[in-house]
Design an enzyme around this catalytic site. Structure first.
Site, PDB file in Angstrom:
ATOM      1  CB  CYS A 109       9.078   2.936   2.315  1.00 30.45           C
ATOM      2  SG  CYS A 109       8.296   3.667   0.876  1.00 30.45           S
ATOM      3  CG  HIS A 246       8.778   5.387   5.510  1.00 32.63           C
ATOM      4  ND1 HIS A 246       9.518   6.174   4.655  1.00 32.63           N
ATOM      5  CD2 HIS A 246       7.652   5.042   4.832  1.00 32.63           C
ATOM      6  CE1 HIS A 246       8.865   6.283   3.507  1.00 32.63           C
ATOM      7  NE2 HIS A 246       7.734   5.622   3.591  1.00 32.63           N
ATOM      8  CG  ASN A 276       7.006   8.291   1.027  1.00 34.91           C
ATOM      9  OD1 ASN A 276       8.149   7.858   1.124  1.00 34.91           O
ATOM     10  ND2 ASN A 276       5.938   7.515   1.059  1.00 34.91           N
TER      11      ASN A 276
HETATM   12  O1  UT7 Z   1       5.732   4.921   1.817  1.00 37.96           O
HETATM   13  C1  UT7 Z   1       4.607   4.116   1.989  1.00 37.96           C
HETATM   14  C2  UT7 Z   1       3.680   4.378   0.870  1.00 37.96           C
HETATM   15  N1  UT7 Z   1       2.549   5.195   1.026  1.00 37.96           N
HETATM   16  C3  UT7 Z   1       1.806   5.500   2.109  1.00 37.96           C
HETATM   17  O2  UT7 Z   1       2.127   5.300   3.231  1.00 37.96           O
HETATM   18  C4  UT7 Z   1       0.501   6.141   1.815  1.00 37.96           C
HETATM   19  C5  UT7 Z   1      -0.584   5.731   2.768  1.00 37.96           C
HETATM   20  N2  UT7 Z   1      -1.839   6.336   2.432  1.00 37.96           N
HETATM   21  C6  UT7 Z   1      -2.101   7.661   2.536  1.00 37.96           C
HETATM   22  O3  UT7 Z   1      -1.242   8.381   2.988  1.00 37.96           O
HETATM   23  C7  UT7 Z   1      -3.446   8.180   2.129  1.00 37.96           C
HETATM   24  O4  UT7 Z   1      -4.293   7.100   1.808  1.00 37.96           O
HETATM   25  C8  UT7 Z   1      -3.389   9.191   0.958  1.00 37.96           C
HETATM   26  C9  UT7 Z   1      -2.760  10.459   1.422  1.00 37.96           C
HETATM   27  C10 UT7 Z   1      -2.593   8.589  -0.204  1.00 37.96           C
HETATM   28  C11 UT7 Z   1      -4.794   9.496   0.465  1.00 37.96           C
HETATM   29  O5  UT7 Z   1      -5.624   9.975   1.510  1.00 37.96           O
HETATM   30  P1  UT7 Z   1      -7.118   9.456   1.656  1.00 37.96           P
HETATM   31  O6  UT7 Z   1      -7.692  10.188   2.793  1.00 37.96           O
HETATM   32  O7  UT7 Z   1      -7.061   7.950   1.748  1.00 37.96           O
HETATM   33  O8  UT7 Z   1      -7.766   9.975   0.310  1.00 37.96           O
HETATM   34  P2  UT7 Z   1      -8.481   9.130  -0.842  1.00 37.96           P
HETATM   35  O9  UT7 Z   1      -7.466   8.380  -1.640  1.00 37.96           O
HETATM   36  O10 UT7 Z   1      -9.592   8.366  -0.255  1.00 37.96           O
HETATM   37  O11 UT7 Z   1      -9.036  10.295  -1.748  1.00 37.96           O
HETATM   38  C12 UT7 Z   1     -10.048  11.172  -1.267  1.00 37.96           C
HETATM   39  C13 UT7 Z   1     -10.397  12.131  -2.385  1.00 37.96           C
HETATM   40  C14 UT7 Z   1     -10.751  11.469  -3.708  1.00 37.96           C
HETATM   41  O12 UT7 Z   1     -11.816  12.195  -4.267  1.00 37.96           O
HETATM   42  P3  UT7 Z   1     -13.323  11.620  -4.208  1.00 37.96           P
HETATM   43  O13 UT7 Z   1     -13.258  10.313  -4.938  1.00 37.96           O
HETATM   44  O14 UT7 Z   1     -13.608  11.463  -2.740  1.00 37.96           O
HETATM   45  O15 UT7 Z   1     -14.103  12.691  -4.882  1.00 37.96           O
HETATM   46  C15 UT7 Z   1      -9.525  11.683  -4.540  1.00 37.96           C
HETATM   47  O16 UT7 Z   1      -9.803  11.755  -5.922  1.00 37.96           O
HETATM   48  O17 UT7 Z   1      -9.291  13.018  -2.640  1.00 37.96           O
HETATM   49  C16 UT7 Z   1      -9.035  13.038  -4.054  1.00 37.96           C
HETATM   50  N3  UT7 Z   1      -7.621  13.257  -4.276  1.00 37.96           N
HETATM   51  C17 UT7 Z   1      -7.067  14.472  -4.341  1.00 37.96           C
HETATM   52  N4  UT7 Z   1      -7.612  15.716  -4.260  1.00 37.96           N
HETATM   53  C18 UT7 Z   1      -6.761  16.754  -4.359  1.00 37.96           C
HETATM   54  C19 UT7 Z   1      -6.643  12.338  -4.416  1.00 37.96           C
HETATM   55  N5  UT7 Z   1      -5.465  12.938  -4.578  1.00 37.96           N
HETATM   56  C20 UT7 Z   1      -5.690  14.272  -4.526  1.00 37.96           C
HETATM   57  C21 UT7 Z   1      -4.876  15.405  -4.634  1.00 37.96           C
HETATM   58  N6  UT7 Z   1      -5.457  16.622  -4.528  1.00 37.96           N
HETATM   59  N7  UT7 Z   1      -3.543  15.309  -4.784  1.00 37.96           N
END
Ligand code: UT7
Length: 321
Positions: A109, A246, A276
């Site tokens: 990115c 970004h 993204n």
């Molecule tokens: O371009 C650079 C690359 N990427 C980034 O910059 C991404 C940086 N990171 C982020 O933006 C965030 O970490 C995310 C948006 C990817 C995730 O947010 P988070 O607050 O860190 O969520 P998490 O991964 O801790 O997931 C929380 C919960 C999980 O459920 P449990 O285990 O708490 O029951 C996931 O299974 O949310 C669940 N989950 C979803 N639920 C509904 C994960 N993806 C989804 C989804 N819809 N699409």
């Protein structure tokens, strides 16, 4: 160097969070509240090359530069249509930019920032005068559509800039890499599979991400890189009109704004409509800002990219077009 023209291209198909909620276990509420994303453009008929050619054509028109005048093309991508020939060579061929040296560069990115830094360095040698810098991705083919934690985040698109060796529009450039953290965001290439080393049924690999690690990396690294770029350019932060970051996550952008003690109004976004788009996000956002008439000659703007590698880049530009 200075920017002469900017262009962008997005696929026709727009997929909303509600569309995704119909085919996987997710919701508009989860995606919006965690990321700020509302829709993303997904390539159906388009390819990384076709979007790059469209964006480049618009940038050339905006610049009033012919394809033959280009002597350098650098394309930043992690999702080219071919491993070889490169995306840059495909674009060269489609545009008829017969006098250009063309190659690709991969920095996730941060790709557009890295390509801009590389083009600037080439222009400074005096060997090249006019460059086309592209950031283009079709990430929809790089994600596992059964992994809701990644596939909802990304979109497809391309952005391009025509830059000239004449001018003092780039006031500073900061880049960095941390390969040790690289596995936080990865996608394997083809596995070795030859007559001496049989793997069995070959499988595609898709994007793997430790979202929390990448998030932490971004909110710690980007403010530092931006501050360093401003210091190098000797530009006080108050003089910056816009910070074009970004577009990965609105919470990352808010956190960077807070750490830099700057109002969110200085951080235009298009994350809500594009998701993204990796290496394409910064040039697409720059094009959006220009189309809205928000930049005038002399305005100071910070660009910043971060992502796979891990890599980051930030620069201060003075708008001269
Ligand atoms: O371009 C650079 C690359 N990427 C980034 O910059 C991404 C940086 N990171 C982020 O933006 C965030 O970490 C995310 C948006 C990817 C995730 O947010 P988070 O607050 O860190 O969520 P998490 O991964 O801790 O997931 C929380 C919960 C999980 O459920 P449990 O285990 O708490 O029951 C996931 O299974 O949310 C669940 N989950 C979803 N639920 C509904 C994960 N993806 C989804 C989804 N819809 N699409």
């Amino acid at each position: 160097m200075k920017f002469l023209g900017i262009g962008s291209a997005l696929p026709k198909k727009v997929v909303s969070n509600d569309d995704l909620a119909q085919v996987m276990d997710t919701s508009d509420e989860w995606i919006r509240s965690r990321t700020g994303i509302g829709t993303r453009h997904i390539a159906v008929e388009e390819t990384t090359t076709s979007m790059s050619v469209e964006a480049a054509g618009k940038a050339l028109k905006d610049a009033g530069v012919s394809a033959e005048e280009l002597d350098l093309i650098i394309a930043a991508t992690v999702s080219p249509d071919y491993i070889f020939p490169t995306l840059a060579c495909e674009v060269q061929s489609a545009l008829g930019a017969v006098n250009a040296t063309a190659f690709d560069l991969g920095a996730g990115c941060s790709g557009f920032l890295f390509a801009l830094a590389t083009a600037d360095a080439y222009l400074r040698t005096g060997r090249f005068k006019k460059a086309l810098v592209i950031g283009a991705e079709t990430l929809s083919k790089m994600v596992d559509w059964e992994d809701r934690s990644t596939c909802v985040l990304f979109g497809d698109g391309a952005g391009a800039a025509v830059i000239s060796a004449e001018g003092n529009g780039l006031l500073s450039m900061v880049q960095g890499s941390d390969g040790a953290g690289g596995m936080a965001l990865s996608c394997k290439n083809r596995p070795v599979n030859n007559i001496y080393h049989k793997l069995g049924p070959q499988q595609y690999s898709f994007t793997q991400m430790n979202g929390r690690e990448v998030y932490k990396f971004a909110v710690q690294t980007v403010p530092k890189a931006v501050s360093e770029a401003l210091e190098k350019a000797q530009v006080p932060i108050e003089e910056v009109k816009y910070f074009l970051l970004h577009q990965a996550n609105i919470r990352i952008i808010e956190s960077v704004a807070k750490r830099l003690h700057q109002p969110m109004e200085k951080f235009p976004t298009n994350l809500e409509k594009c998701g993204n788009v990796s290496a394409a996000s910064v040039p697409i956002l720059l094009d959006d800002v220009l189309k809205q008439g928000l930049l005038q000659k002399g305005d100071k703007v910070v660009l910043a990219g971060f992502g796979a590698g891990l890599t980051w880049g930030s620069c201060v530009i003075e708008w001269q077009a």
